[in-house]
Scaffold this motif. Structure first.
Motif, mmCIF file in Angstrom:
data_model
loop_
_atom_site.group_PDB
_atom_site.id
_atom_site.type_symbol
_atom_site.label_atom_id
_atom_site.label_comp_id
_atom_site.label_asym_id
_atom_site.label_seq_id
_atom_site.Cartn_x
_atom_site.Cartn_y
_atom_site.Cartn_z
ATOM 1 N N LEU A 1 3.855 63.649 38.311
ATOM 2 C CA LEU A 1 2.747 63.690 38.263
ATOM 3 C C LEU A 1 1.896 62.226 38.389
ATOM 4 O O LEU A 1 0.908 61.058 39.881
ATOM 5 N N MET B 1 -8.483 64.031 40.185
ATOM 6 C CA MET B 1 -7.395 65.164 39.851
ATOM 7 C C MET B 1 -6.624 65.177 39.113
ATOM 8 O O MET B 1 -5.741 65.840 38.036
ATOM 9 N N THR B 2 -5.512 63.829 39.579
ATOM 10 C CA THR B 2 -3.698 63.581 38.342
ATOM 11 C C THR B 2 -4.494 63.805 37.496
ATOM 12 O O THR B 2 -3.696 64.248 36.280
ATOM 13 N N LEU C 1 -4.444 68.022 31.651
ATOM 14 C CA LEU C 1 -3.959 69.418 30.863
ATOM 15 C C LEU C 1 -2.785 70.169 30.327
ATOM 16 O O LEU C 1 -2.614 70.909 29.405
ATOM 17 N N LEU C 2 -1.937 69.802 31.463
ATOM 18 C CA LEU C 2 -0.282 69.650 30.607
ATOM 19 C C LEU C 2 0.054 69.549 29.256
ATOM 20 O O LEU C 2 0.013 69.735 28.479
ATOM 21 N N VAL D 1 6.832 66.235 32.840
ATOM 22 C CA VAL D 1 5.453 66.118 33.617
ATOM 23 C C VAL D 1 4.448 64.603 33.753
ATOM 24 O O VAL D 1 4.523 64.852 35.226
ATOM 25 N N LYS E 1 -12.461 66.481 43.522
ATOM 26 C CA LYS E 1 -11.729 67.349 44.521
ATOM 27 C C LYS E 1 -11.672 66.245 45.455
ATOM 28 O O LYS E 1 -10.622 66.390 46.148
ATOM 29 N N ILE F 1 -6.236 64.851 35.949
ATOM 30 C CA ILE F 1 -7.185 66.175 35.227
ATOM 31 C C ILE F 1 -5.742 66.498 34.708
ATOM 32 O O ILE F 1 -5.716 67.118 34.011
ATOM 33 N N TRP F 2 -4.987 66.504 35.632
ATOM 34 C CA TRP F 2 -4.033 68.138 35.653
ATOM 35 C C TRP F 2 -2.693 67.422 34.641
ATOM 36 O O TRP F 2 -1.834 68.054 33.732
ATOM 37 N N VAL G 1 -11.193 70.777 30.555
ATOM 38 C CA VAL G 1 -9.613 70.795 30.803
ATOM 39 C C VAL G 1 -8.983 70.475 29.786
ATOM 40 O O VAL G 1 -7.962 71.408 30.045
#
Length: 429
Positions: free
Chosen positions: A403, A226-227, A233-234, A399, A220, A229-230, A364
């Motif tokens: 991001l 974190m970027t 995921l998407l 996306v 975190k 990971i997002w 993830v």
């Protein structure tokens, strides 16, 4: 042997070990999948074996990350490979004594899924311990190269051998390959370039829950991770539209011959292999997140391009050549996205958190893929394939542009803005 010579030894021993293990695993997977379909004629039985390969790995990944960070990684990698050998040995005994059963195959698939995951996380977390910083990109590229080469060669070898030798002999070959990988792994020093920063006494007292929680807390505090990971995921969820739709379009809609479909799949692996070789010999990529952004955007464009033969009439040969080229470029893009990102992560993640971070990223990244495949499988039965892929392609690119907007790229690579200013000033003169 000095450190740099040892690093060179590690680089090639690691590559050979991965090549042998990957090749054995993929030939086995080909043979066992063929056996299930031939023995049962059931797509459900085949699909259940795929689930046994994916589900245990996904569920256990966070725990594997904690274990890899807590205990010696070399020991975990070797124990995992030994467990792989024993699992195949157990299946061999069953096949000789009572014949192969689906239950034995499913249990073996679950064990192999877990052992390969532990081995993968242990090795990925140890790259910066095995080689010096200057060779990290080469190590990641050679790793990808060995996987790509195995993906190209294993179906051909598996198909050639399946009709000639028995299943027990297949299993013996796999055990032999796994045993060679064990021997190679024992010769490497996984901590050659590691500077131990963690308090080992505190680490020993830390419970599994506390360790996993610490890994999440560390994650975190890393905006870049974190970027990533997002995006994983998407993007993996939306890419399910391609994974399901590609086979559906070529086989069901365009009626491509099975051998030609196999050639298009092979072109993907060839693209990955050639780009991996290129990255292994060139200097390290300067702005990895920017390169990855461009690669992911191109992947989104290729997703949409899959629909062209549905929208515009093409002769069969032109269509076949088109998909060969598309798959080849997609294979190139995958390596251009993955390798620079992995090198950046290797350098920026603290060694004592690498196991937990890499396992969480893997969990993830895989989390929404099965759901995506189910949803898109339903959508392709209801709506026109071309519109599903075009819409998903548009969302995919949107996306990435959101991001990985310019402000995010500048935050991760502040030197990029400075370089642009210098270049602009030089042009002014």
């Amino acid at each position: 042997m000095n450190k740099l010579k040892k690093a060179t030894y590690h680089l090639w021993t690691f590559t050979i070990s991965k090549l042998i293990a990957s090749f054995g695993s993929q030939v086995y997977s080909f043979a066992i999948s063929f056996y299930i379909l031939q023995a049962t004629g059931s797509a459900k039985s085949f699909a259940l074996n795929l689930i046994c390969n994916i589900l245990p790995r996904t569920l256990a990944a966070p725990f594997a990350g904690y274990i890899v960070d807590k205990y010696p990684r070399k020991r975990i990698a070797i124990i995992s490979q030994i467990a792989t050998t024993l699992a195949i040995g157990g299946l061999l005994i069953v096949s000789i004594t009572s014949g192969l059963s689906l239950t034995a195959i499913y249990i073996t698939s679950c064990i192999l899924s877990l052992t390969s995951m532990f081995s993968s996380v242990a090795f990925t977390s140890s790259i910066t311990g095995l080689v010096d910083e200057a060779r990290i990109q080469k190590a990641m590229s050679l790793n990808q190269m060995s996987i790509s080469f195995a993906a190209i060669a294993s179906p051909a070898v598996g198909g050639l051998l399946y009709g000639v030798i028995s299943m027990p002999l297949f299993l013996i070959f796999y055990m032999a390959a796994s045993s060679v990988a064990i021997i190679l792994d024992t010769t490497m020093n996984f901590t050659l370039f590691v500077t131990q920063k963690a308090d080992t006494f505190e680490k020993a007292k830390e419970s599994m829950w506390q360790g996993m929680k610490a890994g999440v807390s560390y994650l975190k505090l890393q905006p870049m991770l974190m970027t990533i990971i997002w995006i994983a995921l998407l993007v993996n969820f939306l890419f399910s539209a391609y994974q399901v739709g590609y086979s559906f379009i070529l086989i069901e809609k365009l009626k491509m011959l099975s051998q030609h479909f196999g050639f298009t799949e092979g072109a993907f692996a060839v693209g990955m292999l050639l780009l991996s070789i290129y990255l292994s010999v060139r200097k390290e990529i300067k702005f990895p997140l920017l390169v990855s952004k461009r690669g992911i955007i191109l992947m989104g464009v290729l997703m949409g391009s899959t629909t062209l033969p549905l929208l515009f009439k093409m002769s069969y040969n032109i269509m076949f050549g088109y998909y060969i080229l598309l798959q080849f470029v997609l294979g190139v893009c995958i390596v251009f996205v993955n390798t620079p990102t992995q090198v950046m992560m290797q350098k920026q993640i603290a060694d004592e958190f690498k196991g937990r971070v890499f396992s969480l990223v893997e969990t993830v990244a895989m989390a929404l893929s099965p759901l995506g495949m189910v949803i898109y499988g339903f959508l392709y039965d209801v709506f026109p394939a071309e519109w599903i892929l075009l819409l998903s392609s548009g969302l995919f690119v949107s996306v990435v542009l959101t991001l990985l907007r310019p402000s995010v790229i500048r935050r991760v690579h502040p030197e990029l803005a400075a370089e642009k200013v210098v270049k602009k000033n030089a042009e002014a003169f």
